[in-house]
Design a protein around this motif. Structure first.
Motif, short mmCIF file in Angstrom:
data_model
loop_
_atom_site.label_atom_id
_atom_site.label_comp_id
_atom_site.label_asym_id
_atom_site.label_seq_id
_atom_site.Cartn_x
_atom_site.Cartn_y
_atom_site.Cartn_z
N THR A 526 0.84 -1.21 0.00
CA THR A 526 0.00 0.00 0.00
C THR A 526 0.88 1.26 0.00
O THR A 526 0.46 2.30 -0.53
CB THR A 526 -0.96 -0.01 1.20
OG1 THR A 526 -0.22 -0.19 2.42
CG2 THR A 526 -1.97 -1.14 1.07
N SER A 530 0.50 4.16 -2.80
CA SER A 530 0.32 5.60 -2.52
C SER A 530 1.35 6.42 -3.28
O SER A 530 1.01 7.50 -3.84
CB SER A 530 0.47 5.85 -1.01
OG SER A 530 -0.57 5.23 -0.30
N ALA A 533 0.36 6.61 -6.87
CA ALA A 533 -0.75 7.55 -7.08
C ALA A 533 -0.22 8.96 -7.23
O ALA A 533 -0.70 9.74 -8.06
CB ALA A 533 -1.73 7.44 -5.91
N GLU A 534 0.77 9.32 -6.42
CA GLU A 534 1.35 10.65 -6.49
C GLU A 534 2.13 10.85 -7.79
O GLU A 534 2.07 11.90 -8.43
CB GLU A 534 2.28 10.88 -5.30
CG GLU A 534 1.57 10.90 -3.95
CD GLU A 534 0.57 12.06 -3.85
OE1 GLU A 534 0.88 13.15 -4.38
OE2 GLU A 534 -0.51 11.87 -3.26
N ASP A 539 -5.82 7.81 -10.04
CA ASP A 539 -6.53 7.45 -8.81
C ASP A 539 -6.78 5.96 -8.65
O ASP A 539 -7.20 5.50 -7.58
CB ASP A 539 -7.87 8.20 -8.73
CG ASP A 539 -7.68 9.67 -8.41
OD1 ASP A 539 -6.58 10.01 -7.92
OD2 ASP A 539 -8.61 10.47 -8.65
N TRP A 541 -4.63 3.87 -8.28
CA TRP A 541 -3.69 3.42 -7.24
C TRP A 541 -4.18 3.75 -5.83
O TRP A 541 -3.55 3.34 -4.86
CB TRP A 541 -2.31 4.06 -7.48
CG TRP A 541 -1.57 3.48 -8.63
CD1 TRP A 541 -1.47 4.01 -9.88
CD2 TRP A 541 -0.82 2.27 -8.66
NE1 TRP A 541 -0.71 3.20 -10.70
CE2 TRP A 541 -0.29 2.12 -9.96
CE3 TRP A 541 -0.53 1.29 -7.71
CZ2 TRP A 541 0.51 1.04 -10.34
CZ3 TRP A 541 0.26 0.21 -8.07
CH2 TRP A 541 0.76 0.09 -9.38
N ARG A 542 -5.29 4.47 -5.71
CA ARG A 542 -5.78 4.85 -4.38
C ARG A 542 -6.82 3.87 -3.83
O ARG A 542 -7.45 4.13 -2.80
CB ARG A 542 -6.39 6.26 -4.42
CG ARG A 542 -5.38 7.32 -4.83
CD ARG A 542 -5.91 8.73 -4.61
NE ARG A 542 -4.96 9.73 -5.09
CZ ARG A 542 -3.88 10.13 -4.43
NH1 ARG A 542 -3.62 9.61 -3.22
NH2 ARG A 542 -3.06 11.02 -4.93
N GLU A 545 -6.89 2.96 -0.13
CA GLU A 545 -7.14 3.97 0.89
C GLU A 545 -8.47 3.75 1.60
O GLU A 545 -8.74 4.39 2.62
CB GLU A 545 -7.08 5.37 0.25
CG GLU A 545 -5.68 5.73 -0.22
CD GLU A 545 -5.62 7.07 -0.92
OE1 GLU A 545 -6.69 7.73 -1.02
OE2 GLU A 545 -4.52 7.46 -1.37
#
Length: 767
Positions: A526, A530, A533-534, A539, A541-542, A545
């Motif tokens: 995870t 994250s 995602a950055e 999104d 990849w989120r 969350e």
């Protein structure tokens, strides 16, 4: 520290049965060890927790005692599906399980994240490691394509590895321990013949006749229930135990009959048994007539292998073949065959396994008490069921390189599998594999070792997620230190077990905090997600969350069973029997058919034609695929496993290596590597004695290890335990990486590594 039961190599079957319970026998035979919790808290902070053993991924239950943040004791869990003989029986741990304590606090573990800078691995923070990993993954996808990144993750305590590497990153390339380097023919033939990959684990406790075919299940088991169930059947039902194995193993020692078969001739023996059963009309006519396909082709193949012919091939007298065939058929359907890697890790392993599996259909022991149980998993929720966000599956519809490119058109395996372990180096040379992520594994000791070492060095990106330094992590670009299973929340959802009529789940919450600067695999993945995602502003990849912790994710998985991890691991145990199912499920399944002949399976028929193989059972001699012995290399080598070690994660522990040396009566030597077991008839002409260092040489490689001269090895054949030496996790690399002897030998259908190699042996340092 746990009290450990001493080895019982001197026990005979009679003394074993006189000794009392089957569970106690399993403790002694299999190296399964129990311990009392003699902890004196003395005012310290003492707590209890549950876990499951992931040393060989078979989830035997563990109860853990923690004092002031350190694990001080581990015991088994009574009644555990994998670690006991069932309800009301003692749960124990094998040496590998007990080593979880050593592993958790082992100062030799990887303690910090590392990334390679200026050619050297350097310690970094987790934030820097995640950011660097994301940068490299993005640039790799831009330059080489994500489809050329190989997912080599194995035995994860979380199920999201696939989501990360296949669904989100987009690689269709996946290589794993099961089919590729463990027992491909066993798994895949079972599926094609109609009984699934479960064709390796019978209903032990309820059996009257058990054949351990190429298995040493009292010493090397997939959960201790195997050894305990076998012994329970002997004690409670008077079951007959037959071992078919070239070596005189502990299981052979406790058997009613040992058939010391010539290696790689199992297919001939199975056909000869079928010959007897059919000729003497001992088979299940109703089952064969109403529930099978291809019997005529099977009958013809069996007719061509009378026991007298098989005796010349296998080295087993014809009267012994007839005796075992009759005993197995007359006990059916309460007759089970335990088969796994022993008959699969050879070039003609496909036909050996097909012929052996066919015996089950012939006697109709399918999913009947004591026979070949069709085990079932519990209905926990899948990732797709618990995920509340949509995402794009980037690997979907991407064709693996083995199927896509003409360079691999000579390999029949491409019709069955998307990749083969031994072909990865060739795929790297061709530019079709350019990077790899490896988790809890070391593919450099699983086959074709020298070429794999070169391939790892050539790859543009190597990511290692592991607890130890080994041949991959030492050469990686990114090393992410993983916590052990005692430092994680875990969930196991098993099938075969000591409860033949129940599905089950097992789990536990972390017993201690992750040691040093390590993280559980869920947190590592995870964290990568994250960072991705950055970096990508995507999104998808989120999706992780939505869960604040691995425990929340596990609770969602358990929601279909109305359970939580807290409920599962509280109280006196950490397992639940969640659903009951009955025998003979195929009677209510109009689509069930047991296939002797696989000509209806198009992909196999095509692969078999290219390999020069029939679709029906048949006898294929050794050397048709793979090595043959010669004047230059007159001995046949194959490697084996030990109850003390499993795939590298516990081999660094001195206590286990000491036990292993003691088991071989070589504990007075300083050497703590693996041993070459050879018969005196092969040792004496070469001037070799026990304790000598010897060199083993094949056409493609060589290595050194210590000799163990023993009558338990057959003349003409030599063996050693795998996983040691070069590239291993042992700090000094002592012993020999057995796969440095190896090239591309494999089963042509599944690509399973063929571990039978023609070699010669001589004293180290010259003749």
């Amino acid at each position: 520290m746990s009290n450990q039961a001493q080895s019982s190599s001197g026990l005979t079957r009679r003394t074993l049965l006189k000794a009392g319970s089957a569970a106690a026998g399993a403790v002694a035979l299999g190296g399964c060890l129990s311990s009392d919790d003699g902890t004196d808290s003395g005012g310290a902070d003492v707590s209890k927790a549950f876990s499951n053993c992931w040393m060989c991924s078979h989830n035997c239950g563990q109860e853990v005692t923690v004092v002031d943040g350190s694990v001080v004791n581990i015991t088994g869990v009574d009644g555990h599906p994998r670690g006991s003989a069932g309800p009301g029986t003692e749960g124990t741990l094998c040496p590998k399980g007990l080593a979880q304590q050593d592993k958790t606090h082992d100062p030799k573990r990887v303690k910090e994240p590392h990334i390679r800078k200026d050619g050297e691995l350097q310690k970094v923070s987790w934030d820097e490691a995640f950011e660097y990993t994301a940068d490299r993954l993005v640039s790799f996808a831009d330059e080489y394509g994500a489809e050329t990144f190989l997912d080599a993750t194995s035995w994860a305590e979380t199920s999201i590895f696939r989501t990360i590497w296949r669904d989100l990153y987009g690689s269709p390339e996946r290589i794993s321990r099961g089919i590729h380097v463990c027992a491909g023919p066993t798994f895949v033939t079972g599926g094609m013949m109609g009984v699934g990959s479960n064709n390796r684990v019978p209903d032990y406790q309820n059996s009257d006749y058990i054949i351990a075919w190429g298995r040493n299940q009292l010493n090397s088991f997939a959960g201790q229930f195997e050894a305990k169930g076998t012994l329970e059947a002997i004690e409670n039902r008077g079951a007959t135990l037959v071992t078919i194995d070239p070596q005189h193993t502990i299981t052979a020692e406790k058997s009613d009959k040992w058939l010391p078969i010539e290696p790689r001739t199992d297919g001939a023996l199975a056909l000869a048994m079928a010959n007897v059963i059919i000729e003497e009309e001992l088979y299940d006519e109703d089952f064969v007539e109403n529930y099978t396909y291809g019997f005529d082709a099977y009958r013809e193949a069996a007719a061509d292998m009378p026991p007298e012919d098989a005796a010349e091939i296998t080295g087993i007298p014809a009267e012994d073949i007839r005796e075992v065939a009759r005993g197995f058929a007359e006990a059916a359907p309460r007759a089970g065959i335990s088969v796994w890697t022993g008959t699969a890790q050879m070039g003609n392993g496909w036909k050996a396994t097909q012929n052996i599996t066919a015996l089950n259909g012939l006697v109709g022991n399918i999913d009947r008490p004591g026979g070949l149980r069709l085990w079932e998993y519990p209905g926990t929720a899948s990732f797709g069921q618990v995920c509340e966000q949509d995402y794009t599956n980037r690997a979907e519809f991407r064709e693996p390189a083995l199927k896509k490119y003409d360079e691999y058109s000579d390999y029949p395996v491409r019709h069955i599998e998307g990749i083969a372990h031994n072909l990865v180096p060739e795929m790297v040379d061709n530019g079709h594999i350019n990077g790899i992520v490896v988790h809890h594994d070391d593919p450099l000791k699983d086959g074709n070792a020298d070429e794999w070492v070169e391939a790892i060095e050539e790859m543009a990106l190597v990511i290692s997620i592991d607890a130890y330094w080994n041949g991959v992590s030492r050469n990686a670009d990114i090393v992410l230190p993983e916590a052990t299973s005692l430092e994680k929340d875990t969930l196991g959802t098993g099938n075969w077990s000591a409860y033949p009529k129940h599905k089950w789940v097992t789990g536990g919450k972390a017993a201690v905090e992750p040691q040093w600067n390590t993280k559980p695999d869920f947190d590592i993945l995870t964290g990568i997600a994250s960072a991705m995602a950055e970096k990508t502003d995507n999104d998808d990849w989120r999706i992780f969350e939505q869960w604040d912790s691995h425990e929340e994710f596990i609770d969602d998985q358990l929601s279909t069973l109305d359970l939580t991890l807290e409920e599962l691991s509280s109280g006196e145990k950490n397992y639940e029997l969640v659903e009951e199912y009955d025998y003979e499920k195929w009677k209510d399944n109009d689509n069930f058919v047991f296939r002797f002949d696989l000509d209806q399976v198009g992909s196999f028929a095509q692969a078999a034609e290219e390999a020069g193989m029939d679709t029906a059972p048949e006898w294929i001699p050794p050397g048709t695929y793979g090595d043959s012995t010669s004047d230059e290399y007159p001995l046949e080598f194959y490697d084996v496993r030990s109850v003390f070690f499993s795939h590298g994660s516990n081999q660094p522990h001195e206590r286990l290596r000491d036990h292993f040396a003691k088991r071989n009566d070589l504990n007075e030597e300083d050497y703590r590597g693996n041993y070459l077991h050879l018969n005196p008839k092969d040792a004496e002409p070469r001037g070799i004695e026990t304790g000598d260092m010897v060199q083993v040489e094949s056409e493609s490689g060589s290595g050194e290890l210590m000799a163990h001269v023993t009558e338990n090895a057959r003349p003409g054949f030599v063996t050693a335990e795998y996983g040691f030496g070069e590239t291993s996790a042992t700090p000094d690399g002592e012993g020999m990486n057995t796969m440095t002897l190896h090239d591309k030998q494999m089963d042509p259908i599944t690509g399973q590594v063929d571990r039978h190699i023609a070699v010669d042996v001589k004293p180290a340092g010259g003749d």
